[in-house]
Enzyme design. Structure first.
Site, PDB file in Angstrom:
ATOM      1  N   SER A 125      -2.343  62.549   3.108  1.00 16.36           N
ATOM      2  CA  SER A 125      -1.547  62.221   1.925  1.00 16.36           C
ATOM      3  C   SER A 125      -1.751  63.267   0.842  1.00 16.36           C
ATOM      4  O   SER A 125      -2.833  63.862   0.725  1.00 16.36           O
ATOM      5  CB  SER A 125      -2.018  60.859   1.402  1.00 16.36           C
ATOM      6  OG  SER A 125      -1.511  60.638   0.119  1.00 16.36           O
ATOM      7  N   TYR A 150      -8.674  54.785  -1.607  1.00 16.91           N
ATOM      8  CA  TYR A 150      -7.658  55.153  -0.607  1.00 16.91           C
ATOM      9  C   TYR A 150      -7.634  56.667  -0.412  1.00 16.91           C
ATOM     10  O   TYR A 150      -7.752  57.171   0.714  1.00 16.91           O
ATOM     11  CB  TYR A 150      -6.266  54.643  -1.023  1.00 16.91           C
ATOM     12  CG  TYR A 150      -5.165  55.241  -0.178  1.00 16.91           C
ATOM     13  CD1 TYR A 150      -5.049  54.926   1.177  1.00 16.91           C
ATOM     14  CD2 TYR A 150      -4.261  56.162  -0.714  1.00 16.91           C
ATOM     15  CE1 TYR A 150      -4.065  55.501   1.971  1.00 16.91           C
ATOM     16  CE2 TYR A 150      -3.271  56.736   0.066  1.00 16.91           C
ATOM     17  CZ  TYR A 150      -3.174  56.407   1.407  1.00 16.91           C
ATOM     18  OH  TYR A 150      -2.209  56.992   2.190  1.00 16.91           O
ATOM     19  N   LYS A 154      -8.817  59.153   2.936  1.00 14.85           N
ATOM     20  CA  LYS A 154      -7.973  60.155   3.606  1.00 14.85           C
ATOM     21  C   LYS A 154      -8.684  61.504   3.633  1.00 14.85           C
ATOM     22  O   LYS A 154      -8.659  62.225   4.624  1.00 14.85           O
ATOM     23  CB  LYS A 154      -6.627  60.286   2.876  1.00 14.85           C
ATOM     24  CG  LYS A 154      -5.702  59.112   3.106  1.00 14.85           C
ATOM     25  CD  LYS A 154      -5.132  59.126   4.522  1.00 14.85           C
ATOM     26  CE  LYS A 154      -4.457  57.838   4.883  1.00 14.85           C
ATOM     27  NZ  LYS A 154      -4.108  57.710   6.291  1.00 14.85           N
TER      28      LYS A 154
HETATM   29  N1  LIG Z   1       4.025  55.405   2.824  1.00 15.91           N
HETATM   30  C1  LIG Z   1       3.457  56.340   2.072  1.00 15.91           C
HETATM   31  O1  LIG Z   1       3.864  56.526   0.918  1.00 15.91           O
HETATM   32  C2  LIG Z   1       2.358  57.211   2.621  1.00 15.91           C
HETATM   33  C3  LIG Z   1       2.033  58.398   1.951  1.00 15.91           C
HETATM   34  C4  LIG Z   1       0.997  59.190   2.457  1.00 15.91           C
HETATM   35  C5  LIG Z   1       0.314  58.807   3.605  1.00 15.91           C
HETATM   36  N2  LIG Z   1       0.641  57.646   4.228  1.00 15.91           N
HETATM   37  C6  LIG Z   1      -0.122  57.256   5.418  1.00 15.91           C
HETATM   38  O2  LIG Z   1       0.755  57.128   6.516  1.00 15.91           O
HETATM   39  C7  LIG Z   1       0.287  56.098   7.399  1.00 15.91           C
HETATM   40  C8  LIG Z   1       1.415  55.121   7.647  1.00 15.91           C
HETATM   41  O3  LIG Z   1       1.879  54.636   6.401  1.00 15.91           O
HETATM   42  P1  LIG Z   1       3.030  53.559   6.292  1.00 15.91           P
HETATM   43  O4  LIG Z   1       3.697  53.755   4.987  1.00 15.91           O
HETATM   44  O5  LIG Z   1       3.827  53.530   7.529  1.00 15.91           O
HETATM   45  O6  LIG Z   1       2.148  52.246   6.179  1.00 15.91           O
HETATM   46  P2  LIG Z   1       2.312  50.852   6.930  1.00 15.91           P
HETATM   47  O7  LIG Z   1       1.344  49.920   6.305  1.00 15.91           O
HETATM   48  O8  LIG Z   1       3.740  50.458   6.962  1.00 15.91           O
HETATM   49  O9  LIG Z   1       1.846  51.236   8.412  1.00 15.91           O
HETATM   50  C9  LIG Z   1       0.490  51.265   8.801  1.00 15.91           C
HETATM   51  C10 LIG Z   1       0.373  50.418  10.062  1.00 15.91           C
HETATM   52  O10 LIG Z   1      -0.980  50.431  10.484  1.00 15.91           O
HETATM   53  C11 LIG Z   1      -1.312  49.119  10.929  1.00 15.91           C
HETATM   54  N3  LIG Z   1      -2.769  48.998  10.816  1.00 15.91           N
HETATM   55  C12 LIG Z   1      -3.517  48.971   9.683  1.00 15.91           C
HETATM   56  N4  LIG Z   1      -4.814  48.881   9.996  1.00 15.91           N
HETATM   57  C13 LIG Z   1      -4.899  48.889  11.353  1.00 15.91           C
HETATM   58  C14 LIG Z   1      -5.961  48.802  12.279  1.00 15.91           C
HETATM   59  N5  LIG Z   1      -7.233  48.701  11.872  1.00 15.91           N
HETATM   60  N6  LIG Z   1      -5.689  48.825  13.614  1.00 15.91           N
HETATM   61  C15 LIG Z   1      -4.402  48.888  14.042  1.00 15.91           C
HETATM   62  N7  LIG Z   1      -3.344  48.953  13.212  1.00 15.91           N
HETATM   63  C16 LIG Z   1      -3.590  48.955  11.877  1.00 15.91           C
HETATM   64  C17 LIG Z   1      -0.520  48.186  10.034  1.00 15.91           C
HETATM   65  O11 LIG Z   1      -0.289  46.919  10.599  1.00 15.91           O
HETATM   66  C18 LIG Z   1       0.775  48.960   9.841  1.00 15.91           C
HETATM   67  O12 LIG Z   1       1.740  48.588  10.810  1.00 15.91           O
HETATM   68  C19 LIG Z   1      -0.914  55.461   6.719  1.00 15.91           C
HETATM   69  O13 LIG Z   1      -2.082  56.027   7.293  1.00 15.91           O
HETATM   70  C20 LIG Z   1      -0.766  55.881   5.272  1.00 15.91           C
HETATM   71  O14 LIG Z   1      -2.000  55.974   4.612  1.00 15.91           O
HETATM   72  C21 LIG Z   1       1.650  56.838   3.767  1.00 15.91           C
END
Ligand SMILES: NC(=O)c1ccc[n+]([C@@H]2O[C@H](COP(=O)([O-])OP(=O)(O)OC[C@H]3O[C@@H](n4cnc5c(N)ncnc54)[C@H](O)[C@@H]3O)[C@@H](O)[C@H]2O)c1
Length: 338
Positions: A125, A150, A154
């Protein structure tokens, strides 16, 4: 061809990546504990693509869950998206964030080692750059001044992966630092479905647009930006997914890191105006004081990904908002809760 395992593939970004991979005729395996993901999303990915994927209800903190998947499938690459992602929640529940985002990543790499899987894409991120990055932010900008658990999780995961790749030269690991993914697949069948009150700007604005929330609070209207509100780099979710496919194509031994952003910033007011124009709904908003740690502006220098991955974002802000609005207006309650 070997399959791709997506951890967290039932979530917002993971489901769009699964779709892009299936469209490319890759076989996809998803593991997700469904804490913030939806089986509906995966069912719709199958409907849109006309292809099946393999789903495992499992947890990345469980070696047994992961080993079972690696035993059953010939996995060539892992896209590691599973984790928790709310900045505010991470401040009140740091343990959960360290367990899921750091311990979960260590556990995944252990399982991959046992299964001799050596190719990984990691969801990082732009928050790793810390609170006041100098724009445009390139990959050499300092990291480490994170202001919440958070962001720290990361960054720790990135450090671990970098040091592991240095120690084990067969490993090929790429970390992708996302800026602000928004939008939805253009079918409008899948999109972002946050649990509870959204913490990101766009889902919040759309909930105001569909009447689920009364008004938007705009934190900071006196920043040194053209209209006084904060400026961020928003990227269409399908451009982000395309970036992952390019990163997979270009995985090489060692550790690499790339920004995935557009290089262009939009202010909160510009986003509000664009949503009003496209949705035809009024977005009520109220000014609030700046939040501690928020930067006036943050946008990427995405040129490294352009040079080394032959990737660049193609979709404009109007397209991002129009696609997101199609999803939010068709499914105001999001996915049916399982
Ligand atoms: N959406 C954003 O703005 C953003 C920005 C930067 C980075 N990210 C990173 O991208 C990744 C995906 O983000 P997203 O927006 O799709 O989030 P999201 O919450 O929609 O997806 C994450 C998924 O991981 C699953 N999960 C969480 N903990 C888990 C575990 N211990 N075992 C198995 N599954 C687990 C959740 O059920 C969810 O489906 C994350 O790592 C997030 O930190 C997201």
């Amino acid at each position: 061809m070997k399959k791709v395992l997506i951890t967290g593939g039932a979530g917002y970004i993971g489901s769009h990546i699964a779709l892009a991979l299936l469209d490319r005729d890759r076989e996809v395996v998803v593991v997700d504990n469904l804490v913030n993901g939806s089986l509906q999303a995966l069912a719709r990915v199958e409907t849109i693509t006309g292809k099946k994927l393999f789903f495992y209800h499992g947890d990345i903190r469980s070696a047994a869950d992961l080993d079972n998947i690696f035993r059953r499938h010939h996995i060539g690459e892992v896209i590691h998206m599973a984790g928790l992602k709310s900045v505010s929640e991470s401040i009140s529940r740091p343990d959960d964030y360290y367990q899921n985002n750091v311990v979960g990543t260590l556990n995944l790499l252990d399982s991959m080692r046992r299964a001799r899987v050596r190719r990984l894409i990691f969801s990082s991120s732009a928050t790793v750059y810390g609170p006041q990055p100098c724009c445009p932010v390139d990959e050499s900008c300092p990291t480490g001044a994170t202001t919440n658990p958070y962001g720290t999780t990361k960054l720790i995961a990135e450090h671990y992966l970098r040091e592991l790749a240095a120690a084990e030269p067969q490993l090929a690991i790429t970390a992708l630092r996302y800026f602000n993914p928004i939008g939805a697949h253009e079918s409008g069948l899948i999109g972002e479905d946050p649990c509870g009150i959204p913490t990101n700007l766009l889902p919040y604005i759309f909930q105001v647009a569909i009447g689920k929330l009364e008004h938007l609070c705009v934190y900071g209207t006196d920043y040194p930006t053209p209209d006084g509100t904060g400026v961020r780099d928003y990227i269409h979710i399908m451009d982000l997914a395309a970036g992952h496919l390019k990163a997979l194509d270009n995985l090489q031994p060692g550790f690499r890191v790339y920004n995935l952003g557009t290089g262009k910033g939009y202010s909160v007011m510009e986003i509000i105006n664009a949503v009003e124009k496209i949705s035809g709904r009024q977005i009520k908003w109220q000014p609030r004081k700046r939040r501690k740690g928020d930067a006036a502006e943050c946008y990427a220098d995405p040129s490294l990904a352009q040079r080394e991955l032959s990737w660049q974002a193609e979709r404009c802000l109007e397209k991002m908002i129009a696609d997101a609005w199609r999803w939010h207006s068709a499914y105001p309650q999001g996915y049916v809760k399982e």
